[in-house]
Write an enzyme that holds these catalytic residues in place. Structure first.
Site, PDB file in Angstrom:
ATOM      1  N   HIS A  61       0.848  -1.198   0.000  1.00  0.00           N
ATOM      2  CA  HIS A  61       0.000   0.000   0.000  1.00  0.00           C
ATOM      3  C   HIS A  61       0.883   1.248   0.000  1.00  0.00           C
ATOM      4  O   HIS A  61       0.693   2.166  -0.812  1.00  0.00           O
ATOM      5  CB  HIS A  61      -0.902  -0.023   1.244  1.00  0.00           C
ATOM      6  CG  HIS A  61      -1.709   1.211   1.446  1.00  0.00           C
ATOM      7  ND1 HIS A  61      -3.064   1.264   1.215  1.00  0.00           N
ATOM      8  CD2 HIS A  61      -1.366   2.469   1.867  1.00  0.00           C
ATOM      9  CE1 HIS A  61      -3.515   2.477   1.473  1.00  0.00           C
ATOM     10  NE2 HIS A  61      -2.503   3.223   1.880  1.00  0.00           N
ATOM     11  N   GLU A  62       1.847   1.285   0.904  1.00  0.00           N
ATOM     12  CA  GLU A  62       2.726   2.459   1.005  1.00  0.00           C
ATOM     13  C   GLU A  62       3.624   2.591  -0.223  1.00  0.00           C
ATOM     14  O   GLU A  62       3.852   3.696  -0.725  1.00  0.00           O
ATOM     15  CB  GLU A  62       3.558   2.393   2.278  1.00  0.00           C
ATOM     16  CG  GLU A  62       2.751   2.520   3.556  1.00  0.00           C
ATOM     17  CD  GLU A  62       1.959   3.827   3.643  1.00  0.00           C
ATOM     18  OE1 GLU A  62       2.398   4.842   3.072  1.00  0.00           O
ATOM     19  OE2 GLU A  62       0.895   3.824   4.283  1.00  0.00           O
ATOM     20  N   HIS A  65       1.999   4.283  -3.135  1.00  0.00           N
ATOM     21  CA  HIS A  65       2.070   5.748  -3.047  1.00  0.00           C
ATOM     22  C   HIS A  65       3.417   6.248  -3.588  1.00  0.00           C
ATOM     23  O   HIS A  65       3.473   7.231  -4.319  1.00  0.00           O
ATOM     24  CB  HIS A  65       1.930   6.214  -1.591  1.00  0.00           C
ATOM     25  CG  HIS A  65       0.577   6.011  -0.987  1.00  0.00           C
ATOM     26  ND1 HIS A  65      -0.597   6.348  -1.622  1.00  0.00           N
ATOM     27  CD2 HIS A  65       0.214   5.513   0.234  1.00  0.00           C
ATOM     28  CE1 HIS A  65      -1.626   6.074  -0.829  1.00  0.00           C
ATOM     29  NE2 HIS A  65      -1.158   5.548   0.296  1.00  0.00           N
TER      30      HIS A  65
END
Length: 197
Positions: A61-62, A65
């Site tokens: 998820h990170e 980004h």
């Protein structure tokens, strides 16, 4: 895509701490049997499962980004929040858990649209991981699949709540239409999973 030594360290610490925190949640440990429990095959199996599901869900998820931020010319690096990681591990010991392992920090000029796309990349990555997990659940690895499905649906839905520093707030600020479109595969499954709506 470049990773600094500090970023690699932070990613590794966050991954291991999340795996430990969720393992403690699923395999309770008492002070009198801590050493025995932490070295048991049950706990070590749970730790491996948590690393492969929860840890991967949070970190990809990170990193999503970061990938999109770099695509738009940003300098972007993951930074672990060691206080929140310690709280997550302590919470695992206590039987409750709130995990906020850190975040990708980026800087440089971007448009509101680019900022929104950077934000939505994380939850949409969890949607993709949920789909993979569903496939595993119904085929070769039911335990891994179910845990992966659960955590990825949770992360996608939670992060799209349009509040505070969460990804949903950034997406909604950029475009209510984009937020509505992204909410269907992120918030929708979370509501179905938790409330049967």
């Amino acid at each position: 895509m470049r990773f600094s030594g500090r970023e690699v360290r932070d990613l590794l610490v966050a991954w291991l701490a999340l795996g430990l925190a969720f393992s403690l949640l699923y395999v309770p440990v008492s002070p009198t049997t801590m050493g025995e429990t932490l070295t048991s095959s049950l706990f070590l199996g749970e730790f491996a499962l948590s690393l492969a599901t929860v840890g991967v869900a949070f970190l990809l998820h990170e990193l999503a980004h970061k990938v999109v931020a770099v695509r738009y010319g940003q300098h972007a690096e993951f930074r672990a929040d060691f206080g929140m990681l310690a709280l997550a591990v302590a919470g695992g010991f206590a039987g409750f858990l709130f995990a906020a392992p850190g975040a990708v920090h980026h800087r440089g000029y971007i448009t509101p649209r680019e900022h929104g796309l950077i934000a939505v990349a994380g939850p949409l990555t969890n949607v993709a991981l949920a789909a993979v997990s569903l496939g595993l659940m119904v085929t070769v690895a039911p335990d891994v699949g179910w845990r992966g499905l659960f955590i990825n649906v949770l992360l996608a839905g939670f992060n799209m709540i349009p509040f505070g520093p969460l990804d949903g707030r950034t997406v909604l600020d950029w475009s209510p239409a984009a937020y509505a479109a992204a909410a269907v595969p992120t918030v929708g499954p979370a509501l179905l999973l938790f409330f049967g709506l």
